[in-house]
Structures are given as C-alpha cells and as structure tokens.
Design a protein around this motif. Structure first.
Motif, PDB file in Angstrom:
ATOM      1  N   ARG A  51      35.649  50.978  69.087  1.00  0.00           N
ATOM      2  CA  ARG A  51      36.866  50.502  68.689  1.00  0.00           C
ATOM      3  C   ARG A  51      37.626  51.550  67.620  1.00  0.00           C
ATOM      4  N   ALA A  71      40.183  51.304  64.538  1.00  0.00           N
ATOM      5  CA  ALA A  71      40.417  50.411  63.609  1.00  0.00           C
ATOM      6  C   ALA A  71      41.469  50.807  62.439  1.00  0.00           C
ATOM      7  N   PRO A  72      42.512  51.292  62.686  1.00  0.00           N
ATOM      8  CA  PRO A  72      43.412  51.867  61.713  1.00  0.00           C
ATOM      9  C   PRO A  72      43.935  50.885  60.970  1.00  0.00           C
ATOM     10  N   THR A  73      43.999  51.158  59.526  1.00  0.00           N
ATOM     11  CA  THR A  73      44.919  50.413  58.822  1.00  0.00           C
ATOM     12  C   THR A  73      46.363  50.834  58.518  1.00  0.00           C
ATOM     13  N   GLU A 113      44.131  46.784  61.462  1.00  0.00           N
ATOM     14  CA  GLU A 113      43.384  46.074  60.167  1.00  0.00           C
ATOM     15  C   GLU A 113      44.676  46.012  59.156  1.00  0.00           C
ATOM     16  N   TYR A 169      37.553  43.270  53.265  1.00  0.00           N
ATOM     17  CA  TYR A 169      37.496  44.192  54.533  1.00  0.00           C
ATOM     18  C   TYR A 169      35.912  44.048  54.889  1.00  0.00           C
ATOM     19  N   VAL A 210      35.606  43.172  59.171  1.00  0.00           N
ATOM     20  CA  VAL A 210      35.144  43.769  60.080  1.00  0.00           C
ATOM     21  C   VAL A 210      33.746  43.476  60.638  1.00  0.00           C
ATOM     22  N   ARG A 229      34.204  56.312  62.730  1.00  0.00           N
ATOM     23  CA  ARG A 229      35.002  56.363  61.674  1.00  0.00           C
ATOM     24  C   ARG A 229      34.683  57.376  60.765  1.00  0.00           C
ATOM     25  N   LEU A 273      33.102  55.760  54.906  1.00  0.00           N
ATOM     26  CA  LEU A 273      32.627  54.536  55.067  1.00  0.00           C
ATOM     27  C   LEU A 273      31.409  54.441  55.170  1.00  0.00           C
TER      28      LEU A 273
END
Ligand code: GLU
Length: 312
Positions: free
Chosen positions: A7, A9-11, A43, A190, A194, A208, A212
């Motif tokens: 995936r 999964a951008p904010t 996200e 978060y 997630v 990512r 993180l």
C-alpha cells in the motif's frame, strides 16, 4: 505464500514532494515486481488538515508519474477519516483485555516527564497516569478534562527484520513507553489506525520512509497483540534538502508541481530511480521499465542528498 499486497498510504496535508514520490515509486516497484496488488489508502485521520482537494491532487500526481493502484483512493472504504468503526473495534479489544488507560497529562506534563528522550527526539512517557485510582480518574473526568488513551506496553524486546535496512530492535517499555491509541480530541491515533487498516486490507508489505522505522516495533507488537500477522516492512531512505533536513513542503523547488512544469514524468522517475540506486545515471525511464530488474538489494540504505543534476 499469500499474494503480495502493498500500500501507499499518504497523509494529504499538503502538496506532494519528491520524498513522497520516492516512497511511492518504491512501494509500486515492490508490488509490481512481485505481481501483487497495490492499495492507495488516504490517511486523513486529521480530516481538517487533509482537505479532499489535496488527496485529489495527490492522485493526479501519482497517475501523472505513471504510478497506478489496484484498489483505493477517495472512496470511503480507503479513507481513514471514514473508518472509525474499525479503529473502535480494535480499541474495544485492547480495552477488554485491560491494556488501555486514560491519560490526563497535558503536553507540557508529558514533555516534562522525567524519562529519557529517544535518539529521534521522541519522549518516552513515564507512565504516570497508569497508576491513577478509579477515584482519581473520576475526579479528573468530572473536572472536564478529556483524556487521551494509552496502551500498556510490556517490557519486551521487539526485533523487526526490515527488508531494506536489516534488523531493528527496540525495547517497548524503555525505548518507547505506553503510547497513545486515541487522542484527547477523540481521534484514533496513527499507530492504531495503521495496524487496524493493514490487517483489514490484507497488507503483506509496508514500504515507507525510514522516519517511521521506530513505529514498526510498536506496530508489529500491536499486530501480534490483536491476533494479526505483522507485515514485512521495508523502510526507505529519506531525501534530504540542501540544509540536511528531510525534504518537506517548504522546499518548493523540489515539489512535484514545480518540477512538472519543466520535466516529463519519465525524467522524474529516472531521477528518483537514480537516487534510489536503481539506475547508474538519471536517464528518463517509465516505472514499468524498472519492474523486471527491481531488487531490494540494490536500493540505498542511506539518506540521499536531493541535488538536482546540473542540466536540470
Ligand atoms: N501516512 C503516513 C505518512 O504519510 C505514512 C504511514 C505509513 O506508511 O505507515 O507519512
């Protein structure tokens, strides 16, 4: 073996910069090389900071670069701001096992907690609200303070075998401390969102930025605690601006919109692939042309100075 599911999964709190595109390219290559499926998850837990128009722009940018996805985007099923029921279920499960407690500390109190700072600057919460009695909790609630909710972590060494960076170890209680699962304003944190999403969506690979990496220990443990299998993590280097700080929205010259004025998508993909270690020089290329040869062993493990080639 289960089919690979990755995936991105951008904010969508702002415009896409090259650092986001870099992670997206590697997530895309990882899945496409394995013949898997790719999810685009939005996200936007902080819905106010993440207007829909940003997510729309982000999707247009990804498509322009040639980075497609098989599922996801702006439908409710893939937007965190619309998925509270999943997070509530995970929250209830942790609460039923006695693993959650309300935390009334203000930000200032949390920062003053006499626990060491981690290398990445995060504060290890000293767990002071864990010891509150039922009466003390009732008093605080009666005074109108809304608590955040923390999960009680064990004194456990968690080892994450990162597919790009190798082993990462962390002791949950001394390196991390009880962490927040739900914020005082009611928004699920978060870490919980997630994990609940990656499990519900069948994600097997998480690609990512390496900022993180410390979260991977928390997330692996949460996965296991909730009865899920943790995904395989791949943390990728960060792109650094001229000042040595990671690329961010302030670096306008390296924003995708800015570069797209003068460059074709293939040129930008070629630049990112060169930085990643996948090309010997920044030659124009489409994502599909990189798929067959993609190999994590060729991907850089070190942060990258995002210096544009001279002829750009
Ligand atoms: N939404 C996070 C970000 O944009 C990424 C979360 C993740 O990949 O786990 O930084």
């Amino acid at each position: 073996m289960a089919r690979v599911c990755g995936r991105f999964a951008p904010t969508p709190s702002g415009a896409m910069h090259l650092g986001n595109a870099f992670s997206a390219l590697l997530a895309w290559l990882d899945v496409r090389h394995a013949g898997g499926r790719l999810i685009l998850r939005i996200e936007d837990l902080d819905a106010e900071r993440c207007p829909v128009k940003n997510a729309e722009q982000l999707m247009a940018d990804l498509r322009w670069l040639g980075l497609d996805w098989d599922e996801g985007g702006l439908t409710d099923v893939y937007r965190q701001s619309k998925r509270s029921e999943y997070y509530q279920a995970a929250f209830d499960e942790l609460a039923a096992r006695g693993l959650l407690y309300p935390c009334f500390c203000s930000r200032a109190e949390r920062l003053a907690a006499n626990a060491p700072h981690r290398e990445d600057g995060a504060v290890v919460y000293d767990g002071r609200c864990r010891a509150l009695s039922a009466v003390q909790i009732a008093e605080r609630q009666a005074s109108g303070i809304r608590p955040a909710w923390r999960v009680i972590v064990p004194d456990l060494d968690v080892a994450v075998q990162d597919g790009n960076l190798g082993e990462y170890r962390e002791n949950l209680s001394s390196d991390c401390g009880d962490f927040i699962i739900r914020r005082a304003d009611g928004v699920f944190a978060y870490q919980l969102a997630v994990v609940a999403d990656d499990a519900a969506m069948g994600v097997t690979h998480v690609v990512r930025g390496r900022d993180l990496l410390p979260s991977a220990a928390r997330q692996s443990w949460l996965h296991e605690t909730l009865g899920y299998k943790p995904p395989q993590f791949y943390h990728v280097p960060l792109l650094l601006a001229a000042d040595g700080k990671r690329l961010a929205k302030r670096d306008r010259a390296l924003s995708l919109r800015e570069l797209a004025q003068k460059h074709r998508p293939e040129e930008i993909i070629g630049l990112l692939a060169w930085w990643a270690g996948l090309l010997a020089e920044p030659a124009p290329v489409s994502p599909g042309e990189l798929t067959a040869e993609f190999d994590w062993r060729r991907v850089s493990q070190h942060d990258i100075w995002a210096v544009l080639p001279e002829n750009w």
